[in-house]
Design a protein around this motif. Structure first.
Motif, short mmCIF file in Angstrom:
data_model
loop_
_atom_site.label_atom_id
_atom_site.label_comp_id
_atom_site.label_asym_id
_atom_site.label_seq_id
_atom_site.Cartn_x
_atom_site.Cartn_y
_atom_site.Cartn_z
N CYS A 1 49.87 54.80 34.41
CA CYS A 1 49.95 53.34 34.33
C CYS A 1 49.56 52.69 35.65
O CYS A 1 48.94 51.62 35.67
CB CYS A 1 51.36 52.93 33.92
SG CYS A 1 51.83 53.47 32.26
N THR A 2 49.90 53.33 36.77
CA THR A 2 49.50 52.79 38.06
C THR A 2 47.99 52.82 38.23
O THR A 2 47.39 51.87 38.76
CB THR A 2 50.16 53.60 39.20
OG1 THR A 2 51.58 53.53 39.05
CG2 THR A 2 49.77 53.05 40.56
N LEU A 3 47.35 53.87 37.75
CA LEU A 3 45.89 53.94 37.82
C LEU A 3 45.25 52.86 36.96
O LEU A 3 44.19 52.32 37.31
CB LEU A 3 45.41 55.33 37.39
CG LEU A 3 45.78 56.48 38.33
CD1 LEU A 3 45.27 57.80 37.77
CD2 LEU A 3 45.22 56.23 39.73
N ILE A 4 45.85 52.53 35.83
CA ILE A 4 45.33 51.44 35.00
C ILE A 4 45.40 50.13 35.77
O ILE A 4 44.43 49.35 35.80
CB ILE A 4 46.13 51.35 33.69
CG1 ILE A 4 45.85 52.55 32.81
CG2 ILE A 4 45.78 50.05 32.94
CD1 ILE A 4 46.63 52.56 31.51
N PHE A 5 46.52 49.85 36.41
CA PHE A 5 46.65 48.63 37.20
C PHE A 5 45.70 48.64 38.39
O PHE A 5 45.15 47.59 38.76
CB PHE A 5 48.09 48.45 37.67
CG PHE A 5 48.97 47.74 36.69
CD1 PHE A 5 48.79 46.40 36.41
CD2 PHE A 5 49.99 48.41 36.05
CE1 PHE A 5 49.60 45.73 35.52
CE2 PHE A 5 50.82 47.75 35.15
CZ PHE A 5 50.63 46.42 34.88
N CYS A 6 45.51 49.80 39.02
CA CYS A 6 44.60 49.88 40.16
C CYS A 6 43.18 49.51 39.75
O CYS A 6 42.50 48.73 40.43
CB CYS A 6 44.61 51.29 40.75
SG CYS A 6 46.08 51.69 41.72
N GLY A 7 42.72 50.06 38.63
CA GLY A 7 41.39 49.73 38.15
C GLY A 7 41.24 48.27 37.81
O GLY A 7 40.19 47.65 38.04
N PHE A 8 42.29 47.66 37.27
CA PHE A 8 42.23 46.25 36.89
C PHE A 8 42.29 45.35 38.12
O PHE A 8 41.53 44.37 38.22
CB PHE A 8 43.38 45.91 35.95
CG PHE A 8 43.20 44.61 35.21
CD1 PHE A 8 42.60 44.59 33.97
CD2 PHE A 8 43.63 43.41 35.77
CE1 PHE A 8 42.43 43.40 33.29
CE2 PHE A 8 43.46 42.22 35.11
CZ PHE A 8 42.86 42.21 33.86
N LEU A 9 43.15 45.68 39.09
CA LEU A 9 43.29 44.83 40.27
C LEU A 9 42.04 44.85 41.14
O LEU A 9 41.78 43.89 41.88
CB LEU A 9 44.50 45.29 41.09
CG LEU A 9 45.87 44.99 40.50
CD1 LEU A 9 46.97 45.58 41.37
CD2 LEU A 9 46.09 43.50 40.32
N GLN A 10 41.27 45.93 41.08
CA GLN A 10 40.04 45.99 41.86
C GLN A 10 39.00 44.98 41.38
O GLN A 10 38.06 44.67 42.11
CB GLN A 10 39.47 47.40 41.81
CG GLN A 10 40.27 48.41 42.63
CD GLN A 10 39.76 49.82 42.47
OE1 GLN A 10 38.86 50.08 41.67
NE2 GLN A 10 40.35 50.75 43.20
N THR A 11 39.15 44.47 40.16
CA THR A 11 38.22 43.46 39.65
C THR A 11 38.67 42.04 39.96
O THR A 11 37.94 41.10 39.70
CB THR A 11 38.07 43.62 38.12
OG1 THR A 11 39.31 43.30 37.48
CG2 THR A 11 37.67 45.04 37.76
N VAL A 12 39.89 41.89 40.48
CA VAL A 12 40.42 40.55 40.79
C VAL A 12 39.96 40.15 42.19
O VAL A 12 40.20 40.88 43.16
CB VAL A 12 41.95 40.54 40.70
CG1 VAL A 12 42.50 39.16 41.06
CG2 VAL A 12 42.41 40.95 39.31
N PRO A 13 39.31 39.00 42.35
CA PRO A 13 38.84 38.59 43.68
C PRO A 13 40.00 38.31 44.63
O PRO A 13 41.02 37.72 44.25
CB PRO A 13 38.03 37.31 43.39
CG PRO A 13 38.53 36.82 42.07
CD PRO A 13 38.93 38.04 41.30
N ARG A 14 39.84 38.73 45.87
CA ARG A 14 40.88 38.52 46.87
C ARG A 14 41.03 37.06 47.27
O ARG A 14 42.01 36.67 47.88
CB ARG A 14 40.58 39.36 48.11
CG ARG A 14 40.66 40.87 47.86
CD ARG A 14 40.30 41.63 49.12
NE ARG A 14 40.38 43.06 48.94
CZ ARG A 14 41.48 43.79 49.17
NH1 ARG A 14 42.57 43.19 49.61
NH2 ARG A 14 41.49 45.10 48.96
N ALA A 15 40.02 36.25 46.95
CA ALA A 15 40.07 34.83 47.33
C ALA A 15 41.28 34.13 46.69
O ALA A 15 41.84 33.20 47.27
CB ALA A 15 38.78 34.13 46.91
N LEU A 16 41.68 34.58 45.50
CA LEU A 16 42.84 33.98 44.85
C LEU A 16 44.10 34.20 45.68
O LEU A 16 44.91 33.29 45.86
CB LEU A 16 43.00 34.57 43.46
CG LEU A 16 41.91 34.27 42.44
CD1 LEU A 16 42.16 35.02 41.14
CD2 LEU A 16 41.83 32.77 42.17
#
Length: 283
Positions: free
Chosen positions: A160-175
């Motif tokens: 489950c952590t790897l799923i979140f890691c893959g998803f968070l890598q697509t979220v821009p850090r600008a937010l």
């Protein structure tokens, strides 16, 4: 006006064959569930006929009454819901926070802990049964909800952590940078920014945690003996005495166990697909 591309409107020659193959594949996948529901409505004497599927005339709904009474389904169902709900909550919370730390924060041992997380995926369940049994016995956790919830969360956390890691890598850090400028702390960023954005990943992790805890039996059989904490799969063990030949009632129990898993998966199919597609962008 721009002309439409004729190639866009032209149907692929592989469309119909592909659809037929997928329909056949879906039928093969759904047949065991259909067979199970069918046989749960028959008499046990009809199980040994020549036909694979038999239309119940009339439907033997008494099989479900026997399953609920002799199989102690209401009590075991309540325990399964409690275990599944707490497992989902803890798995989502811990895996999301762990993924945020691994993907957003730079610290010396981040690579080591990420590798350790991946190694956790290859640890076999059976190798932990005996050590966990003695640990839970030492801390008086046997015959309790904790004896089930703790290993369920531990085994689900790496994936489950790897799923979140893959998803968070697509979220821009600008937010997050904008949120920090507005005065938000890390918990505030997780609750107000990450929680709404990662809903598809949360749905995927929740479904995975639910299916893992709902259908698990080996650890439950090892760590639980008291009737107060037995989960739904234990209902099948109730048909080892006078009801051992009542195959229809056993099929009814298995149907009751299987249907929630199917319903949960169908309800969250879109979120799971969205999570996988987002996580594969930077794979």
């Amino acid at each position: 006006m721009a002309r439409a591309n004729p190639a866009m409107n032209r149907k692929s020659p592989l469309g119909w064959p592909f659809g037929i193959v997928m329909a056949a594949f879906a039928a093969i996948q759904l047949f065991p569930l259909l067979w199970l529901v069918d046989y749960s409505l028959l008499k046990s004497s009809q199980f040994f006929g020549a036909s694979i599927l038999i239309w119940p005339k009339p439907a033997q709904w008494a099989n479900y009454r026997i399953a609920f009474t002799a199989g102690h389904i209401p009590r075991y169902l309540t325990n399964s819901l409690v275990v599944a709900a707490v497992t989902i909550f803890l798995t989502v919370l811990l895996s999301m926070m762990t993924a945020y730390v691994l993907t957003r924060m730079k610290w010396r041992l981040s690579s080591f802990f990420y590798t350790l997380l991946v190694v956790g995926l290859i640890i076999p369940l059976h190798a932990t049964l005996l050590p966990n049994f003695f640990i839970f016995k030492q801390f008086h956790l046997l015959d309790s909800y904790g004896a089930l919830i703790l290993p369920y969360v531990a085994f689900g956390l790496p994936f489950c952590t790897l799923i979140f890691c893959g998803f968070l890598q697509t979220v821009p850090r600008a937010l997050e940078e904008a949120a920090v400028l507005d005065g938000l702390s890390v918990p505030g960023i997780l609750v107000r920014i990450m929680l709404p954005i990662t809903r598809p990943a949360i749905a995927t992790v929740s479904v995975f945690s639910f299916l893992s805890s709902w259908n698990e039996f080996i650890m439950a059989l090892t760590y639980v003996r008291s009737e107060l904490y037995k989960t739904l799969p234990f209902s099948l063990l109730q048909f080892t005495g006078q009801y051992s030949s009542n195959y229809a009632a056993q099929a009814a129990v298995m149907t009751v166990i299987a249907i929630p898993s199917v319903v949960v998966y169908l309800l969250f199919t879109d979120q799971i697909t969205s999570s996988i597609s987002h996580g594969s962008v930077k794979g």
